[in-house]
Scaffold this motif. Structure first.
Motif, PDB file in Angstrom:
ATOM      1  N   ALA A   1     -13.386 -15.032 -41.578  1.00  0.00           N
ATOM      2  CA  ALA A   1     -14.737 -14.907 -42.142  1.00  0.00           C
ATOM      3  C   ALA A   1     -15.195 -13.474 -42.385  1.00  0.00           C
ATOM      4  N   TRP A   2     -14.291 -12.511 -42.396  1.00  0.00           N
ATOM      5  CA  TRP A   2     -14.712 -11.110 -42.430  1.00  0.00           C
ATOM      6  C   TRP A   2     -15.596 -10.791 -43.647  1.00  0.00           C
ATOM      7  N   SER A   3     -15.263 -11.336 -44.819  1.00  0.00           N
ATOM      8  CA  SER A   3     -16.046 -10.972 -46.015  1.00  0.00           C
ATOM      9  C   SER A   3     -17.484 -11.485 -45.919  1.00  0.00           C
ATOM     10  N   ARG A   4     -17.733 -12.476 -45.061  1.00  0.00           N
ATOM     11  CA  ARG A   4     -19.104 -12.943 -44.847  1.00  0.00           C
ATOM     12  C   ARG A   4     -19.766 -12.256 -43.637  1.00  0.00           C
ATOM     13  N   LEU A   5     -18.958 -11.718 -42.757  1.00  0.00           N
ATOM     14  CA  LEU A   5     -19.522 -11.023 -41.590  1.00  0.00           C
ATOM     15  C   LEU A   5     -19.880  -9.581 -41.933  1.00  0.00           C
ATOM     16  N   GLU A   6     -19.153  -9.029 -42.894  1.00  0.00           N
ATOM     17  CA  GLU A   6     -19.374  -7.632 -43.286  1.00  0.00           C
ATOM     18  C   GLU A   6     -19.063  -7.519 -44.788  1.00  0.00           C
ATOM     19  N   PRO A   7     -19.995  -7.980 -45.619  1.00  0.00           N
ATOM     20  CA  PRO A   7     -19.708  -8.064 -47.063  1.00  0.00           C
ATOM     21  C   PRO A   7     -19.423  -6.706 -47.693  1.00  0.00           C
ATOM     22  N   THR A   8     -20.048  -5.665 -47.175  1.00  0.00           N
ATOM     23  CA  THR A   8     -19.732  -4.305 -47.617  1.00  0.00           C
ATOM     24  C   THR A   8     -19.612  -3.463 -46.349  1.00  0.00           C
ATOM     25  N   PRO A   9     -18.917  -2.322 -46.430  1.00  0.00           N
ATOM     26  CA  PRO A   9     -18.649  -1.575 -45.196  1.00  0.00           C
ATOM     27  C   PRO A   9     -19.920  -1.286 -44.389  1.00  0.00           C
ATOM     28  N   GLY A  10     -19.921  -1.690 -43.149  1.00  0.00           N
ATOM     29  CA  GLY A  10     -21.037  -1.402 -42.248  1.00  0.00           C
ATOM     30  C   GLY A  10     -22.220  -2.347 -42.391  1.00  0.00           C
ATOM     31  N   ASN A  11     -22.208  -3.190 -43.389  1.00  0.00           N
ATOM     32  CA  ASN A  11     -23.329  -4.112 -43.623  1.00  0.00           C
ATOM     33  C   ASN A  11     -23.069  -5.407 -42.854  1.00  0.00           C
ATOM     34  N   LEU A  12     -23.461  -5.429 -41.589  1.00  0.00           N
ATOM     35  CA  LEU A  12     -23.097  -6.555 -40.722  1.00  0.00           C
ATOM     36  C   LEU A  12     -24.046  -7.731 -40.922  1.00  0.00           C
ATOM     37  N   GLN A  13     -23.482  -8.890 -41.108  1.00  0.00           N
ATOM     38  CA  GLN A  13     -24.260 -10.116 -41.332  1.00  0.00           C
ATOM     39  C   GLN A  13     -23.821 -11.146 -40.300  1.00  0.00           C
ATOM     40  N   PHE A  14     -24.282 -10.950 -39.060  1.00  0.00           N
ATOM     41  CA  PHE A  14     -23.815 -11.843 -37.992  1.00  0.00           C
ATOM     42  C   PHE A  14     -24.777 -13.013 -37.738  1.00  0.00           C
ATOM     43  N   ASP A  15     -25.932 -13.002 -38.421  1.00  0.00           N
ATOM     44  CA  ASP A  15     -26.928 -14.022 -38.076  1.00  0.00           C
ATOM     45  C   ASP A  15     -26.418 -15.442 -38.327  1.00  0.00           C
ATOM     46  N   TRP A  16     -25.711 -15.604 -39.444  1.00  0.00           N
ATOM     47  CA  TRP A  16     -25.218 -16.967 -39.740  1.00  0.00           C
ATOM     48  C   TRP A  16     -24.250 -17.445 -38.659  1.00  0.00           C
ATOM     49  N   LEU A  17     -23.450 -16.511 -38.128  1.00  0.00           N
ATOM     50  CA  LEU A  17     -22.489 -16.910 -37.085  1.00  0.00           C
ATOM     51  C   LEU A  17     -23.236 -17.250 -35.788  1.00  0.00           C
ATOM     52  N   ASP A  18     -24.291 -16.492 -35.554  1.00  0.00           N
ATOM     53  CA  ASP A  18     -25.182 -16.811 -34.434  1.00  0.00           C
ATOM     54  C   ASP A  18     -25.666 -18.256 -34.518  1.00  0.00           C
ATOM     55  N   ARG A  19     -26.156 -18.594 -35.702  1.00  0.00           N
ATOM     56  CA  ARG A  19     -26.706 -19.949 -35.879  1.00  0.00           C
ATOM     57  C   ARG A  19     -25.592 -20.997 -35.807  1.00  0.00           C
ATOM     58  N   ALA A  20     -24.430 -20.667 -36.347  1.00  0.00           N
ATOM     59  CA  ALA A  20     -23.320 -21.635 -36.303  1.00  0.00           C
ATOM     60  C   ALA A  20     -22.915 -21.889 -34.845  1.00  0.00           C
ATOM     61  N   ILE A  21     -22.798 -20.807 -34.071  1.00  0.00           N
ATOM     62  CA  ILE A  21     -22.410 -20.970 -32.663  1.00  0.00           C
ATOM     63  C   ILE A  21     -23.479 -21.778 -31.917  1.00  0.00           C
ATOM     64  N   ALA A  22     -24.733 -21.467 -32.204  1.00  0.00           N
ATOM     65  CA  ALA A  22     -25.818 -22.205 -31.529  1.00  0.00           C
ATOM     66  C   ALA A  22     -25.749 -23.691 -31.881  1.00  0.00           C
ATOM     67  N   THR A  23     -25.504 -23.990 -33.146  1.00  0.00           N
ATOM     68  CA  THR A  23     -25.451 -25.396 -33.567  1.00  0.00           C
ATOM     69  C   THR A  23     -24.321 -26.129 -32.854  1.00  0.00           C
ATOM     70  N   LEU A  24     -23.194 -25.488 -32.777  1.00  0.00           N
ATOM     71  CA  LEU A  24     -22.032 -26.141 -32.152  1.00  0.00           C
ATOM     72  C   LEU A  24     -22.240 -26.291 -30.649  1.00  0.00           C
ATOM     73  N   THR A  25     -22.708 -25.238 -30.014  1.00  0.00           N
ATOM     74  CA  THR A  25     -22.871 -25.334 -28.551  1.00  0.00           C
ATOM     75  C   THR A  25     -24.022 -26.290 -28.199  1.00  0.00           C
ATOM     76  N   ASP A  26     -25.060 -26.341 -29.043  1.00  0.00           N
ATOM     77  CA  ASP A  26     -26.150 -27.298 -28.785  1.00  0.00           C
ATOM     78  C   ASP A  26     -25.644 -28.739 -28.807  1.00  0.00           C
TER      79      ASP A  26
END
Ligand code: GAL
Length: 630
Positions: free
Chosen positions: A40-65
């Protein structure tokens, strides 16, 4: 231990609004684990240094919930396109000198310092953010896949010279070890040493073998860097998903760095081009897979995992897309494969993938769900396993009576010096493994530096080309029957012929005075039945001859508990040889029907029918894909 099930899921492929429903269905199916994130790297960091971890946060929360446990993969097998712009020389280079281009995956070179730093950076960031919320980790994805371990890049050249300088300290020492006086190949400086590709004729095999050792070390170094980054922020166990018949790096070295070994089991995908099966067997097993190939890797990865901890991280759930042909498994086979893994000690079997992807490279690769989210065939089989698990017997972890040595460096040495077409270390070891399984024996695969053989009754080390001091001492001290040869202890560490001549085993008077290789179409006969093929040694001996050829020349000898086999036997000869060794070891070999395999785990015996037809065994009729335990 409670065995568990899981699946591989790609939240970034699906609209967020269906994640919760997916998670609920996974939990309802009885799954415990879900692996995410590894591409998932291109969605976690679409451009250098531009971190987009919120969606993964929500995905992990959904799965663990939903009650699921998350295995988070580091995304380093798929560096995004911007990485190449940033590091234009990061690509792996093949033996012909061509860069492996962007547009699929695994295009990085393990020796590129800049890329290794990027891999540590993203791993650190993920571990910091999610280290307390995930239940396990996976580093990267399938080191070795798509032949990307061995790289002939400038970075590799630079690192190899450095590796050689550290190992040999002086060019003279290297010249002596490699025998570079031959053909005036002597070097005055480490800076003069190239990678061993594109030479006029074969490069010096010692040069090749050191390059292969270096290559393996680079994988271990890359992995260790990620492991260190994760451990700084997380106590969750770390794993890597290995593959079938990938031998380009020493999995024992990498495995020691982490808690859990996992592997990706695609029995039908492997059958045509990895197993070495005859065309007839390929047809016979087309919908079941080879009866021993999966088991071999289960036993291998049990040895690679720390304290025997191992999983199947990706289990084939239906047709795949990447083999020469891609049939569907027999009904029941997905459940069968799952049980086979549990019988060999897997803690978890995870199905690849949750939902079939309707786009990109793997569109025709089945999942547990179809692209329209309707249950695919494997779904019901996974549900069946989940219900079996309710009253599952405990699969005890016990030492097997038989130990078979597997040594990655021997594979590299055989490849560097095959001496004839068809001579392949993995295939020799696998032939012996198959022979042992046909006799109903349960086997532990052990690493080449095993220091104690206590508890084993029969130990085999075919083709292990340079025995470690630890294993030599263990062989001298064991009460077990030990079968060595062909090619066991045949070379020095630098791949020269030692003097005294091999195998030079204490208390076993055998000298290999000459080797020859046979055309693959020209096997020759053992006097007592069956043939030998490909590899044959002429030996001088005073030990008891227990096998000979039709001209009465020795092919196998025994002294006390030690035997030496001087040729590569076919299936018929190997059955006789292994039966004799097993009886001498006090074991009780059974002549199993061709497609039945068994695995003993303490109190429980598992029986598997690999045939496309019903087979009678132990008073039971086993249907195709049938498995029972008692
Ligand atoms: C594995 C790989 C997965 C997927 C799968 C398809 O080798 O790890 O990402 O490509 O094969 O069978």
């Amino acid at each position: 231990m409670k065995r568990t099930l899981g699946t591989c899921y790609y939240p970034e492929h699906w609209p967020e609004k269906i994640w919760a429903e997916d998670a609920r269905r996974m939990a309802d199916l009885g799954l415990t684990w879900v692996r995410i994130g590894e591409f998932a790297w291109s969605r976690l960091e679409p451009t250098p240094g531009n971190l987009q971890f919120d969606w993964l946060d929500r995905a992990i929360a959904t799965l663990t919930d939903a009650g699921l446990k998350v295995v988070l993969g580091t995304p380093t097998a798929t560096p995004p396109r911007w990485m190449l712009t940033k590091h234009p020389d990061m690509l792996a280079v093949d033996a012909d000198g061509h860069a492996r281009k962007f547009g699929s995956r695994r295009h990085y070179c393990f020796s590129h310092d800049g890329y290794r730093e990027e891999s540590v950076r993203i791993t650190c960031l993920l571990a910091e953010r999610f280290g307390q919320r995930v239940a396990a980790w996976q580093t990267d994805n399938e080191y070795g896949c798509h032949d990307t371990t061995i790289s002939y890049s400038k970075s590799a050249e630079h690192a190899f010279r450095d590796w050689l300088a550290q190992k040999y300290q002086s060019p003279d020492a290297l010249n002596r070890a490699w025998g570079n006086v031959f053909w005036s190949m002597e070097y005055a400086s480490f800076e003069d040493i190239d990678l061993p590709n594109l030479t006029v004729t074969e490069p010096n095999p010692a040069h090749v073998l050191d390059f292969r050792r270096f290559t393996s070390d680079q994988v271990a170094r890359f992995n260790q860097a990620q492991v260190d980054a994760i451990r700084a922020h997380s106590d969750a166990p770390i794993s890597h998903n290995y593959m079938g018949r990938v031998t380009e790096f020493d999995h024992f070295d990498v495995g020691r760095q982490m808690e859990i070994a996992t592997w990706d089991s695609y029995p039908l995908g492997f059958l045509e081009d990895r197993v070495g099966a005859s065309p007839e067997d390929q047809r016979h097993y087309a919908r079941q897979g080879d009866p021993d190939f999966q088991a071999f890797h289960h036993d291998l990865y049990r040895a690679v995992g720390t304290d025997g901890r191992w999983w199947v991280m990706e289990q084939q759930p239906g047709p795949v897309n990447w083999a020469p042909s891609n049939p569907a498994p027999l009904p029941g086979m997905v459940r069968f494969w799952t049980w086979e893994a549990f019988a060999h000690g897997a803690e978890c079997v995870a199905y690849f993938r949750w939902r079939q992807a309707p786009f990109a490279q793997e569109q025709h690769h089945a999942g547990l769900l179809r692209p329209d989210s309707v249950e695919a065939e494997a779904f019901a089989e996974a549900a069946h396993v989940a219900s079996d698990l309710q009253d599952m017997p405990e699969v005890e972890r016990v030492q097997s009576p038989v130990a078979l040595v597997f040594d990655y460096a021997s594979q590299w040495a055989w490849e560097a010096q095959p001496q004839g077409i068809g001579n392949d270390y993995f295939q020799l070891v696998f032939d012996v493994y198959k022979g042992l399984r046909q006799l109903g024996l349960s086997i532990d695969i052990i690493p080449p530096d095993t220091a104690s053989l206590d508890g084993y009754k029969l130990v085999l080390a075919p083709g292990a080309i340079t025995l470690t001091d630890a294993l030599k001492a263990a062989i001298a001290n064991t009460q077990a029957q030990v079968v060595l040869g062909p090619r066991t202890n045949a070379k020095t560490h630098a791949l020269s012929i030692p003097v005294p001549l091999p195998p030079a085993i204490k208390n076993l008077d055998v000298t290999v005075s000459r080797v020859e290789t046979l055309r693959p179409d020209s096997p020759e006969a053992f006097a007592d039945g069956g043939h030998y093929q490909l590899w044959r040694e002429q030996i001088e001996t005073t030990a008891d001859v227990i096998e000979h050829d039709t001209q009465n020349r020795p092919l196998m000898v025994r002294a006390h508990h030690l035997s030496y086999l001087a040729a590569w036997p076919d299936t018929t000869a190997i059955q006789r040889i292994l039966t004799r060794a097993a009886i001498a070891a006090g074991l009780d070999p059974i002549d199993l029907p061709k497609d039945i395999r068994i695995r003993d785990t303490g109190r429980t015996r598992f029986v598997f029918n690999h045939s496309p037809d019903s087979v009678e065994f132990e008073g039971q009729t086993l249907p195709p894909a049938g498995v029972f335990w008692h």
